[in-house]
Design an enzyme around this catalytic site. Sequence first.
Site, PDB file in Angstrom:
ATOM      1  CE  LYS A 222      29.488  78.622  32.075  1.00 19.91           C
ATOM      2  NZ  LYS A 222      30.267  79.783  31.598  1.00 19.91           N
TER       3      LYS A 222
ATOM      4  N   GLY B 105      20.758  78.372  33.481  1.00 16.44           N
ATOM      5  CA  GLY B 105      21.010  77.291  34.431  1.00 16.44           C
ATOM      6  C   GLY B 105      22.411  76.747  34.258  1.00 16.44           C
TER       7      GLY B 105
ATOM      8  N   GLY C 191      25.139  73.320  35.818  1.00 20.33           N
ATOM      9  CA  GLY C 191      25.193  72.044  36.540  1.00 20.33           C
ATOM     10  C   GLY C 191      26.525  71.372  36.323  1.00 20.33           C
ATOM     11  N   GLY C 192      26.626  70.111  36.764  1.00 23.21           N
ATOM     12  CA  GLY C 192      27.874  69.377  36.604  1.00 23.21           C
ATOM     13  C   GLY C 192      28.226  69.142  35.155  1.00 23.21           C
ATOM     14  CG  PHE C 193      25.030  69.564  32.457  1.00 25.02           C
ATOM     15  CD1 PHE C 193      24.176  69.386  33.531  1.00 25.02           C
ATOM     16  CD2 PHE C 193      24.871  70.685  31.666  1.00 25.02           C
ATOM     17  CE1 PHE C 193      23.187  70.319  33.795  1.00 25.02           C
ATOM     18  CE2 PHE C 193      23.887  71.619  31.928  1.00 25.02           C
ATOM     19  CZ  PHE C 193      23.036  71.429  32.999  1.00 25.02           C
TER      20      PHE C 193
ATOM     21  CG  ASP D 145      19.213  64.977  41.149  1.00 22.43           C
ATOM     22  OD1 ASP D 145      19.083  65.167  42.376  1.00 22.43           O
ATOM     23  OD2 ASP D 145      19.877  65.740  40.427  1.00 22.43           O
TER      24      ASP D 145
END
Length: 850
Positions: free
Chosen positions: A528, A522, A524-526, A638
């Site tokens: 991996k 996965g 995201g903005g953070f 979210d």
Amino acid sequence: MELYGLPLLLLIIFASAQVGEAQVKSFLINCGSNSSITIDGRTWAGDVLPGNNVTISNHGVAAASAASVEEPKPVALYTTARIFNTTSSYNFSIAPGLYCVRLHFASFSFGNFNSNESLFDVVANNVKLVSRFNVPEEVVWKKEVSDWNSSYLVKEYFVDVNRSLLSIQLVPEDASFAYVNAIEVVPVMDELFVDSARNVDSGEVNVSFHLADRAIETMYRLNVGGPAVKPSRDSDLWRKWDSDENYMFSVNAANVITNSSNISYVSAKDSAAAPLLVYETAKATTNNQVVERRFNMSWRFSVDRNFDYLIRLHFCELTYDKPNQRVFKIYINNKTAAENYDVFVQGKGRNKAYHEDFLDTVPQQVDTLWLQLGPDSVASTSDADALLNGLEIFKLSRNGNLAHFLRRVDAGEGGAGAGKTKGRIVLVAIAGAVAIVAIILVIISGIVCFNIRKSRATGPKEDAPGWRPLFLHSITGTTTNARASKAYQANGSMATNRMGRVFTLSVIRSATNNFDESLIIGTGGFGKVFKGEIEGILVAIKRANPQSQQGLKEFETEIEILSKLRHRHLVSMIGYCEEQNEMILVYEYMANGTLRSHLFGSDLPPLTWRQRLEACIGAAKGLHYLHTGADRGIIHRDVKTTNILLDEAFIAKMADFGLSKDGPALDQTHVSTAVKGSFGYLDPEYFRRQQLTQKSDVYSFGVVLLEVVCARPVIDPTLPRDQVNLAEWALRWQRQQSLETIVDPKLEGAYPPESLKKIGDIAEKCLADEGKDRPAMGDVLWHLESLLQSLLQEAAQNGGAESFTSSKIECASCVSLHRIKEGEEEEEEEEEDALVAGEMDASSANANGH
């Protein structure tokens, strides 16, 4: 007598003509000059030039080359100024009527005069226009609130002159001075302001705002959807129209439409309101590939408190040629100003330009004005979108006052700090700051000395952690397992004041094969997420991208949330790593990935109806705990199918708490915050009001229910226009009692029709436009569990067989129900607590549990 009568009559007619000419005469005054200059075809006369029909009570000081601005055309107007040490006035001999008064200011330094030190009032015919006014600060403030890039300032007012004199008085404060660079006085057509408007609070359509007793200040004037319009393009009043881009809350919520052919005004009063150029462009909420149509176009404006405001909206239907094709709602300051608004109907046709006035009051505790236009979901339109061509906001005087006092401070000195008082405040502030720094240094020195002594006494330790945000949060946690409190010596250490284990970076690298890209499960903005293995147990390892500021904030939020909450339907954090400035979290591994991956977009076997219902119940339990498990509750913010994870037994758990927020305090109804989340799931009320509540999660969960039933993306721009947005499309079928028409074809009818109907009813309630009409998460959970109970009872009546399921995986809730009957619930809770506490013992029992 007859011989003298004709000349006398001609003389009277000539005098009358002269008076009429005087009534329409404009005054353009270049202050501090004895000569005239021409800019954009307009001639500005020096304020001491003979015959300019203006008198000055006190000539003060004429300053030359006073301004320092880069704009080429206006620069000549701002190279001179008139400076006053005492109260002085400009007096204009004019006919009674309504006039537009513009005061021009620019920052400057001339001799002993510096505009930073100016502080003064301006009064026009006993109406106070500004109070304790400081030009440089006003310029800075305007740049802050609107990305305004000029170095000069123009203040615009409309003043009703009821006698043959307009007196503009400048009143400097003690030990300060007043100044002005230019003044223009322009007569205004009577049709510009009509003394009636729609009252937003009462809903009345034609409410008088007593214009004859009030002065008006122009706060904002915007050309919506088009570029800025220069004053020379608005020939009647020389008004400047700014672009709306800097004020729009989300530019992606609308797209621009244009049409410059055959536009005409509805009436004469509309022709005075704005040039046709403003009506040739507009913004409309029709770009479904960017944002769903349920969201509003929103503009936000900083305003002065405790005043009445006239909000003027300019409309012209540029696309549709029939009524009922564009119907929408208008919201001002989170209140409904107009419903079922049809531009075509109000303008009596296509390409018809007109304006609509609204009256609203901004209370003492508010300094922001919101305008939102959004589709009317209950209107039977072929295209539910909104449109706006132009916008003006006017402030109305109150008790002879238009001046703001405390725009940027709450008490004491308003506006700019001035003169000696300002200096004293600065000195006191500096002295206080020095004292505070000294105290902090003493405290730090004491701590350092204590730590040095302690380190000498206990021996050397490992390098200090590199991730400071964790330390600053002082995260605490507890565990219910005795073994979890033991110090871990080989590969990591157990934190005594944080939940979970502290892993060394070497352990994390070994678990992920040095962050092998093939192990990524996965992103995201953070950063991996990697699949890893520690001591024979599979884990999910989230590694923040050090370049992602968004990721840092989300990490801090997630740690804070997971450190104070534990629940069987929340993905649990096992531990973390904070070496070498890395920010890494270790979670329990969810073997079956995201709920979305089992609905569409992958080759995984489809979930049965019961598995889908089970997943929704698990997610609902997690959300219900978030909303009720803490003092103020926590709003996830979210909720979506990619943030609902499934373990090896298909038990659903909520994940990704990076956007979560604490709920409102007991004395509040909402949390005011910027809009964040995922399009397609966002609560439209939250989007238009920026007011977050637990009902925002409920709305998102309603979308999840429809996604589970239909197994398709919530926003799919490749589909026909009426199907792009899942929530709108599915709700139309639901309201027709025909939701089965769009059920996931992979279910092949393997579901109870009554169960589908109830799911549709629950989703419809969750998707109510207003939060107050939505159920609480606990109510949603109760209804879903009732559905499951009915499902199990029906299966029991059929001897355990379920004609609508082909899955061999036992239902998690079914297992739970059997265990309750057998008295095994307590054992299950102990297992869950051990898992959530993050116990990583290498025992075979724990390994089998994962």
